[in-house]
Design a protein around this motif. Structure first.
Motif, PDB file in Angstrom:
ATOM      1  N   VAL A 291      31.794  35.101  22.929  1.00 21.48           N
ATOM      2  CA  VAL A 291      30.623  35.393  23.757  1.00 21.48           C
ATOM      3  C   VAL A 291      29.785  34.126  23.943  1.00 21.48           C
ATOM      4  CG1 VAL A 291      28.489  36.735  23.902  1.00 21.48           C
ATOM      5  CG2 VAL A 291      30.610  37.841  23.162  1.00 21.48           C
ATOM      6  N   GLY A 292      29.577  33.377  22.860  1.00 25.98           N
ATOM      7  CA  GLY A 292      28.838  32.117  22.975  1.00 25.98           C
ATOM      8  C   GLY A 292      29.530  31.147  23.903  1.00 25.98           C
ATOM      9  N   GLY A 293      30.839  31.059  23.796  1.00 23.62           N
ATOM     10  CA  GLY A 293      31.592  30.161  24.664  1.00 23.62           C
ATOM     11  C   GLY A 293      31.494  30.542  26.125  1.00 23.62           C
ATOM     12  N   LEU A 294      31.538  31.838  26.397  1.00 24.76           N
ATOM     13  CA  LEU A 294      31.403  32.287  27.785  1.00 24.76           C
ATOM     14  C   LEU A 294      30.013  31.944  28.330  1.00 24.76           C
ATOM     15  CD1 LEU A 294      32.636  33.654  30.221  1.00 24.76           C
ATOM     16  CD2 LEU A 294      31.941  35.854  29.253  1.00 24.76           C
ATOM     17  N   ILE A 295      28.998  32.092  27.508  1.00 28.89           N
ATOM     18  CA  ILE A 295      27.647  31.699  27.923  1.00 28.89           C
ATOM     19  C   ILE A 295      27.608  30.199  28.215  1.00 28.89           C
ATOM     20  CG2 ILE A 295      25.252  31.448  27.128  1.00 28.89           C
ATOM     21  CD1 ILE A 295      25.738  34.161  25.595  1.00 28.89           C
ATOM     22  N   PHE A 296      28.218  29.401  27.350  1.00 28.17           N
ATOM     23  CA  PHE A 296      28.293  27.955  27.594  1.00 28.17           C
ATOM     24  C   PHE A 296      29.005  27.668  28.913  1.00 28.17           C
ATOM     25  CE2 PHE A 296      26.632  26.982  23.521  1.00 28.17           C
ATOM     26  CZ  PHE A 296      26.413  25.612  23.464  1.00 28.17           C
ATOM     27  N   ALA A 297      30.097  28.387  29.185  1.00 25.33           N
ATOM     28  CA  ALA A 297      30.865  28.161  30.415  1.00 25.33           C
ATOM     29  C   ALA A 297      30.055  28.521  31.660  1.00 25.33           C
ATOM     30  CB  ALA A 297      32.164  28.961  30.369  1.00 25.33           C
ATOM     31  N   VAL A 298      29.317  29.611  31.596  1.00 23.72           N
ATOM     32  CA  VAL A 298      28.478  30.002  32.734  1.00 23.72           C
ATOM     33  C   VAL A 298      27.421  28.931  32.995  1.00 23.72           C
ATOM     34  CG1 VAL A 298      26.726  31.671  33.505  1.00 23.72           C
ATOM     35  CG2 VAL A 298      28.885  32.481  32.509  1.00 23.72           C
ATOM     36  N   ILE A 299      26.794  28.466  31.942  1.00 26.29           N
ATOM     37  CA  ILE A 299      25.775  27.417  32.101  1.00 26.29           C
ATOM     38  C   ILE A 299      26.424  26.125  32.595  1.00 26.29           C
ATOM     39  CG2 ILE A 299      24.091  25.974  30.868  1.00 26.29           C
ATOM     40  CD1 ILE A 299      23.543  28.516  29.102  1.00 26.29           C
ATOM     41  N   LEU A 300      27.617  25.829  32.115  1.00 24.80           N
ATOM     42  CA  LEU A 300      28.329  24.637  32.585  1.00 24.80           C
ATOM     43  C   LEU A 300      28.588  24.725  34.084  1.00 24.80           C
ATOM     44  CD1 LEU A 300      29.709  21.943  32.023  1.00 24.80           C
ATOM     45  CD2 LEU A 300      31.787  23.234  31.420  1.00 24.80           C
ATOM     46  N   CYS A 301      28.957  25.898  34.571  1.00 26.61           N
ATOM     47  CA  CYS A 301      29.141  26.060  36.023  1.00 26.61           C
ATOM     48  C   CYS A 301      27.870  25.657  36.768  1.00 26.61           C
ATOM     49  CB  CYS A 301      29.505  27.510  36.362  1.00 26.61           C
ATOM     50  SG  CYS A 301      31.197  27.956  35.981  1.00 26.61           S
ATOM     51  N   TRP A 302      26.741  26.094  36.264  1.00 26.79           N
ATOM     52  CA  TRP A 302      25.476  25.757  36.913  1.00 26.79           C
ATOM     53  C   TRP A 302      25.205  24.248  36.811  1.00 26.79           C
ATOM     54  CZ3 TRP A 302      20.695  23.889  35.242  1.00 26.79           C
ATOM     55  CH2 TRP A 302      19.691  23.954  36.201  1.00 26.79           C
ATOM     56  N   LEU A 303      25.498  23.666  35.664  1.00 23.81           N
ATOM     57  CA  LEU A 303      25.227  22.233  35.463  1.00 23.81           C
ATOM     58  C   LEU A 303      26.047  21.341  36.390  1.00 23.81           C
ATOM     59  CD1 LEU A 303      25.031  22.077  31.549  1.00 23.81           C
ATOM     60  CD2 LEU A 303      23.115  21.800  33.168  1.00 23.81           C
ATOM     61  N   ILE A 304      27.255  21.764  36.720  1.00 28.69           N
ATOM     62  CA  ILE A 304      28.128  20.900  37.543  1.00 28.69           C
ATOM     63  C   ILE A 304      28.355  21.487  38.940  1.00 28.69           C
ATOM     64  CG2 ILE A 304      29.273  19.929  35.515  1.00 28.69           C
ATOM     65  CD1 ILE A 304      31.752  21.610  36.348  1.00 28.69           C
ATOM     66  N   ARG A 305      27.484  22.339  39.380  1.00 29.39           N
ATOM     67  CA  ARG A 305      27.669  23.065  40.636  1.00 29.39           C
ATOM     68  C   ARG A 305      27.914  22.171  41.852  1.00 29.39           C
ATOM     69  NH1 ARG A 305      22.674  22.981  38.894  1.00 29.39           N
ATOM     70  NH2 ARG A 305      20.932  22.528  40.275  1.00 29.39           N
ATOM     71  N   GLY A 306      27.481  20.950  41.861  1.00 31.25           N
ATOM     72  CA  GLY A 306      27.699  20.069  43.011  1.00 31.25           C
ATOM     73  C   GLY A 306      28.889  19.139  42.860  1.00 31.25           C
ATOM     74  N   ARG A 307      29.606  19.244  41.771  1.00 29.88           N
ATOM     75  CA  ARG A 307      30.700  18.297  41.494  1.00 29.88           C
ATOM     76  C   ARG A 307      32.031  18.964  41.818  1.00 29.88           C
ATOM     77  NH1 ARG A 307      28.328  15.387  36.156  1.00 29.88           N
ATOM     78  NH2 ARG A 307      30.146  14.070  36.362  1.00 29.88           N
ATOM     79  N   ARG A 308      32.570  18.604  42.955  1.00 33.28           N
ATOM     80  CA  ARG A 308      33.828  19.188  43.399  1.00 33.28           C
ATOM     81  C   ARG A 308      34.963  18.223  43.084  1.00 33.28           C
ATOM     82  NH1 ARG A 308      31.245  23.626  44.483  1.00 33.28           N
ATOM     83  NH2 ARG A 308      29.905  23.727  46.275  1.00 33.28           N
ATOM     84  N   PRO A 309      36.115  18.613  42.659  1.00 36.69           N
ATOM     85  CA  PRO A 309      36.630  19.960  42.425  1.00 36.69           C
ATOM     86  C   PRO A 309      36.394  20.480  40.997  1.00 36.69           C
ATOM     87  CG  PRO A 309      38.440  18.427  42.220  1.00 36.69           C
ATOM     88  CD  PRO A 309      37.192  17.613  42.560  1.00 36.69           C
TER      89      PRO A 309
END
Length: 171
Positions: A62-80
């Motif tokens: 559960v903690g890891g999934l929370i980290f992953a969701v926040i990571l998505c937000w942190l790198i939202r402009g970095r494609r791919p």
């Protein structure tokens, strides 16, 4: 400083994804043997082997999934890298959703059984538990692979590799 924070966040996310994948992959590797167990043996293994999967595994996942969701937000402009991280996070979340929908109810029923109260239709619960864990293992392997790939796509080539490419292009 921002770069160190992001690298640290990614590191923790990938480590937690790896630990989660290790747990679900272990279930996958155990499955062929456990499918051949009779009811009392299956119950004994299920009642004794997985205690720490809940105590330690649940917070890791559960903690890891929370980290992953926040990571998505942190790198939202970095494609791919963003797309790969998002795909990994979606697979991870889907696996956890399967746990809540199909494994947790089976766990609840199995936990109440004793060797003398195992029902005749026990294999239905076993199959639900085992096959759902197998699907989760596949989803978690994909999730971990996507998270690692998101790092790889942003890893700059080594200086020597860049020079070799420039020399090749100049030739």
């Amino acid at each position: 400083m921002k770069s160190v924070f992001l690298k640290s966040w990614r590191f923790v996310t990938v480590m937690l994804a790896s630990l989660t994948t290790g747990m679900t992959f272990a279930h996958f590797l155990e499955m062929p043997q456990k499918m051949s167990y009779d009811a009392p043996m299956y119950l004994a293994v299920t009642h004794t082997l997985y205690r720490y999967f809940a105590v330690i595994g649940a917070p890791v996942e559960v903690g890891g999934l929370i980290f992953a969701v926040i990571l998505c937000w942190l790198i939202r402009g970095r494609r791919p890298a963003y797309e790969l991280t998002l795909a990994g996070t979606i697979c991870w979340a889907a696996g956890l959703a399967l746990w809540f929908a199909l494994i947790a109810p089976a766990n609840y029923v199995l936990a109440a059984w004793t060797p003398s109260t195992i029902p005749a239709d026990w294999t239905g619960y076993r199959n639900q538990w085992e096959y759902t864990h197998a699907v989760r293992a596949v989803l978690d392997v994909i999730a971990a692979a996507c998270l690692v790939a998101s790092l790889v796509v942003e890893t700059p080539p080594a200086a020597g590799v860049r020079r070799d490419r420039q020399d090749a292009l100049a030739a």
